[in-house]
Scaffold this motif. Structure first.
Motif, short mmCIF file in Angstrom:
data_model
loop_
_atom_site.label_atom_id
_atom_site.label_comp_id
_atom_site.label_asym_id
_atom_site.label_seq_id
_atom_site.Cartn_x
_atom_site.Cartn_y
_atom_site.Cartn_z
N VAL A 52 0.86 -1.18 0.00
CA VAL A 52 0.00 0.00 0.00
C VAL A 52 0.90 1.23 0.00
N THR A 53 0.78 2.07 -1.03
CA THR A 53 1.69 3.20 -1.19
C THR A 53 0.93 4.50 -1.40
N VAL A 67 -3.35 6.24 3.76
CA VAL A 67 -2.44 5.19 4.24
C VAL A 67 -2.16 5.38 5.73
N ILE A 71 -2.84 2.52 8.74
CA ILE A 71 -1.86 2.11 9.75
C ILE A 71 -2.37 2.42 11.16
N ASN A 76 -3.81 -2.48 8.74
CA ASN A 76 -2.65 -3.09 8.08
C ASN A 76 -2.13 -4.33 8.80
N CYS A 85 3.27 -1.13 4.07
CA CYS A 85 2.78 0.22 3.83
C CYS A 85 3.93 1.20 3.69
N PRO A 87 3.71 5.11 3.35
CA PRO A 87 2.81 6.27 3.26
C PRO A 87 3.35 7.42 2.41
#
Length: 321
Positions: A52-53, A67, A71, A76, A85, A87
């Protein structure tokens, strides 16, 4: 992709463990280091690995917030598999509130990058060599550039059944078929055989609660689809089926002046309907902008001052039957 031991930058993360790995992008001219944190959460049970970016463009704060919430809420922490992740990929841009890298390059136009290239190219190379080979699926979060506000949407290429299925699972109001841009992250991942959903929503330098909620809820639905969502969370159903846009066009300003949209984002408009107006500061000019065709408005320029030729509305021209 199931790995007993996940190794990123020499840090080994076993199933059931958590880790934050830092990638040193570069040293500043003050000799301070600038790091990109990579947050890894692994279940003891094997399963997919999802990346996940956000923050490929440093001014796209809304994606970073999505993101961050994933978290902060513990979404997550997977029931099975692994969630990675990142972010803020473009930490330079994020610090400087700038879309680009200090070298003037757009990170999303230099993939797959090079170990010996420009600063942006080296970061792209790191992502493709150290992260992407470990993952089965990617969700990348973006926002509209400048003052252009994007309706919440998933962008995918057409005629890819797997991506189409996952886009509908995500549940954003719109699915927009768009070609992969050369040297973009999405294009590099497709060439590597890793599917990606690209989320667009909101505008730069802005956090919009409706957009962030859509992004977080969509991520939960996808993780639930993979069996990865913790039982602590519930994946709500989308309010409506996604509208699939096959083709679209930009409506551009015919005149410079003060601009005001008179319809809201996500609106369905009819051909000839007034959707905004352009005026001058002196009260002597008022031009009404009319929809050139019937369709959905899924991007609106929110700048109060525009110039001739500026993109002011993005309207669908063809919907999937």
């Amino acid at each position: 992709m199931s790995e007993d031991i996940l190794n990123i930058l020499g840090v080994e993360v076993a199933p059931g463990k958590s880790a934050t790995v830092t990638f040193e992008v570069a040293k500043l001219h003050t000799r301070n280091t600038l790091d990109v944190p990579i947050i890894i959460e692994r279940s003891k049970k094997p399963g997919p690995t999802v990346l996940v970016t956000a923050g490929i463009h440093g001014d796209e704060i809304n994606g970073v917030e999505i993101v961050r919430q994933i978290i902060a809420k513990g979404i997550n922490k997977p029931k099975i598999g692994t969630i990675i992740c990142v972010p803020v990929i473009n930490v330079f841009g994020f610090l400087n509130m700038d879309r680009l890298f200090p070298d003037g390059r757009d990170l999303n136009r230099v993939f797959p990058g090079s170990a010996n290239g420009s600063l942006a190219s080296r970061v792209a190379h790191f992502v493709m060599k150290e992260l992407v080979p470990h993952v089965d699926f990617i969700m990348d979060f973006h926002t509209g550039g400048a003052d252009r506000f994007n309706a919440a949407q998933i962008r995918i290429i057409k005629d890819n059944p797997k991506l189409t299925e996952l886009a509908h699972v995500f549940g954003a109001p719109f699915i927009y078929y768009s070609q992969n841009l050369n040297k973009s992250f999405r294009n590099a991942c497709e060439k590597s055989g890793v599917p990606m959903l690209l989320f667009e929503g909101g505008k730069s330098f802005n956090i919009h609660s409706t957009i962030t909620n859509t992004g977080v809820n969509g991520a939960k639905r996808v993780l639930n689809h993979f069996g990865m969502l913790s039982s602590r969370f519930k994946a709500s159903k989308p309010k409506a089926e996604a509208i699939v846009i096959e083709d679209s066009k930009w409506i551009r300003a015919k005149y410079s002046g003060m601009f005001k949209a008179t319809i809201s984002i996500n609106s369905k408009v009819e051909k000839g309907e007034v959707i905004g107006n352009i005026t001058d500061p002196y009260g002597s000019f008022n031009y009404f902008i009319k929809a050139p065709n019937s369709g959905y408005i899924f991007n609106v320029n929110e700048s109060p001052i525009i110039y001739q030729g500026d993109a002011i509305f993005h309207i669908s021209t063809k919907l999937e039957a």
